[in-house]
Scaffold this motif. Sequence first.
Motif, PDB file in Angstrom:
ATOM      1  N   LEU A 261       0.837  -1.188   0.000  1.00  0.00           N
ATOM      2  CA  LEU A 261       0.000   0.000   0.000  1.00  0.00           C
ATOM      3  C   LEU A 261       0.876   1.243   0.000  1.00  0.00           C
ATOM      4  O   LEU A 261       1.941   1.248   0.605  1.00  0.00           O
ATOM      5  N   THR A 262       0.408   2.284  -0.662  1.00  0.00           N
ATOM      6  CA  THR A 262       1.075   3.582  -0.604  1.00  0.00           C
ATOM      7  C   THR A 262       0.087   4.548   0.031  1.00  0.00           C
ATOM      8  O   THR A 262      -0.766   5.115  -0.652  1.00  0.00           O
ATOM      9  N   PRO A 263       0.186   4.699   1.349  1.00  0.00           N
ATOM     10  CA  PRO A 263      -0.781   5.563   2.025  1.00  0.00           C
ATOM     11  C   PRO A 263      -0.534   7.035   1.719  1.00  0.00           C
ATOM     12  O   PRO A 263       0.585   7.442   1.415  1.00  0.00           O
ATOM     13  N   GLU A 264      -1.587   7.810   1.797  1.00  0.00           N
ATOM     14  CA  GLU A 264      -1.479   9.241   1.596  1.00  0.00           C
ATOM     15  C   GLU A 264      -0.904   9.877   2.857  1.00  0.00           C
ATOM     16  O   GLU A 264      -1.325   9.574   3.981  1.00  0.00           O
ATOM     17  N   THR A 265       0.064  10.749   2.673  1.00  0.00           N
ATOM     18  CA  THR A 265       0.697  11.429   3.803  1.00  0.00           C
ATOM     19  C   THR A 265      -0.321  12.281   4.553  1.00  0.00           C
ATOM     20  O   THR A 265      -1.154  12.949   3.936  1.00  0.00           O
ATOM     21  N   GLY A 266      -0.284  12.226   5.872  1.00  0.00           N
ATOM     22  CA  GLY A 266      -1.150  13.051   6.701  1.00  0.00           C
ATOM     23  C   GLY A 266      -2.540  12.494   6.919  1.00  0.00           C
ATOM     24  O   GLY A 266      -3.382  13.156   7.510  1.00  0.00           O
ATOM     25  N   VAL A 267      -2.799  11.277   6.453  1.00  0.00           N
ATOM     26  CA  VAL A 267      -4.106  10.650   6.626  1.00  0.00           C
ATOM     27  C   VAL A 267      -3.958   9.489   7.609  1.00  0.00           C
ATOM     28  O   VAL A 267      -3.025   8.704   7.510  1.00  0.00           O
ATOM     29  N   TRP A 268      -4.878   9.398   8.546  1.00  0.00           N
ATOM     30  CA  TRP A 268      -4.862   8.297   9.507  1.00  0.00           C
ATOM     31  C   TRP A 268      -5.588   7.110   8.910  1.00  0.00           C
ATOM     32  O   TRP A 268      -6.645   7.250   8.309  1.00  0.00           O
ATOM     33  N   TYR A 269      -5.028   5.906   9.093  1.00  0.00           N
ATOM     34  CA  TYR A 269      -5.625   4.678   8.581  1.00  0.00           C
ATOM     35  C   TYR A 269      -5.854   3.718   9.730  1.00  0.00           C
ATOM     36  O   TYR A 269      -5.097   3.685  10.694  1.00  0.00           O
ATOM     37  N   GLY A 270      -6.891   2.904   9.616  1.00  0.00           N
ATOM     38  CA  GLY A 270      -7.162   1.865  10.601  1.00  0.00           C
ATOM     39  C   GLY A 270      -7.071   0.514   9.943  1.00  0.00           C
ATOM     40  O   GLY A 270      -7.566   0.316   8.828  1.00  0.00           O
ATOM     41  N   TYR A 271      -6.404  -0.434  10.587  1.00  0.00           N
ATOM     42  CA  TYR A 271      -6.263  -1.783  10.065  1.00  0.00           C
ATOM     43  C   TYR A 271      -6.848  -2.758  11.068  1.00  0.00           C
ATOM     44  O   TYR A 271      -6.607  -2.648  12.258  1.00  0.00           O
ATOM     45  N   THR A 272      -7.644  -3.683  10.596  1.00  0.00           N
ATOM     46  CA  THR A 272      -8.245  -4.690  11.452  1.00  0.00           C
ATOM     47  C   THR A 272      -8.189  -6.045  10.740  1.00  0.00           C
ATOM     48  O   THR A 272      -7.904  -6.122   9.551  1.00  0.00           O
ATOM     49  N   LYS A 273      -8.482  -7.096  11.479  1.00  0.00           N
ATOM     50  CA  LYS A 273      -8.570  -8.438  10.892  1.00  0.00           C
ATOM     51  C   LYS A 273     -10.039  -8.792  10.704  1.00  0.00           C
ATOM     52  O   LYS A 273     -10.889  -8.394  11.501  1.00  0.00           O
ATOM     53  N   ASP A 274     -10.311  -9.583   9.664  1.00  0.00           N
ATOM     54  CA  ASP A 274     -11.666 -10.068   9.487  1.00  0.00           C
ATOM     55  C   ASP A 274     -11.863 -11.357  10.293  1.00  0.00           C
ATOM     56  O   ASP A 274     -10.959 -11.793  10.996  1.00  0.00           O
ATOM     57  N   ALA A 275     -13.036 -11.958  10.186  1.00  0.00           N
ATOM     58  CA  ALA A 275     -13.360 -13.147  10.974  1.00  0.00           C
ATOM     59  C   ALA A 275     -12.425 -14.318  10.693  1.00  0.00           C
ATOM     60  O   ALA A 275     -12.218 -15.184  11.540  1.00  0.00           O
ATOM     61  N   GLU A 276     -11.834 -14.359   9.483  1.00  0.00           N
ATOM     62  CA  GLU A 276     -10.899 -15.438   9.122  1.00  0.00           C
ATOM     63  C   GLU A 276      -9.459 -15.134   9.509  1.00  0.00           C
ATOM     64  O   GLU A 276      -8.556 -15.905   9.244  1.00  0.00           O
ATOM     65  N   GLY A 277      -9.231 -13.985  10.140  1.00  0.00           N
ATOM     66  CA  GLY A 277      -7.882 -13.616  10.546  1.00  0.00           C
ATOM     67  C   GLY A 277      -7.074 -12.909   9.475  1.00  0.00           C
ATOM     68  O   GLY A 277      -5.875 -12.696   9.644  1.00  0.00           O
ATOM     69  N   ASN A 278      -7.725 -12.547   8.386  1.00  0.00           N
ATOM     70  CA  ASN A 278      -7.022 -11.804   7.318  1.00  0.00           C
ATOM     71  C   ASN A 278      -7.015 -10.313   7.632  1.00  0.00           C
ATOM     72  O   ASN A 278      -7.915  -9.795   8.226  1.00  0.00           O
TER      73      ASN A 278
END
Length: 126
Positions: free
Chosen positions: A109-126
């Motif tokens: 991924l190439t995130p945009e500078t200055g933007v907050w991102y949230g990462y979580t896992k789905d029910a399968e652990g992905n």
Amino acid sequence: MNVKITTDEGFTILLWNSQMGPDGRGFETRKYFYRDAKPDLFMYQVAGASFGGNRRNPDCGPMGRFIAEVHAKTAVPEHQQHFSYDELDRMAEQFAAHCDEAGQETTFLTPETGVWYGYTKDAEGN
């Protein structure tokens, strides 16, 4: 400083802050501690020194092979302010080629500078 963090929910983050030269060595010479770390999110250093000192025509081989050795699910650059998004995307394509060659599936991924991102896992652990 390099560190692997595991949240209470089991989400793992590997922060790789060491610069890596074209010879695959850098400030942190003990990268073998992080091989097979299998983080959900791998944040890698993109300083110019990590790519042969040439930001406009980077040598992505050492970092690309290391990303494959780490076995990250997702990888994002950190300290990316000296690169354009196009340059970061081209580097990610080269990293992905090294991962593909090693049989490692990593999403870049190439995130945009200055933007907050949230990462979580789905029910399968992905």
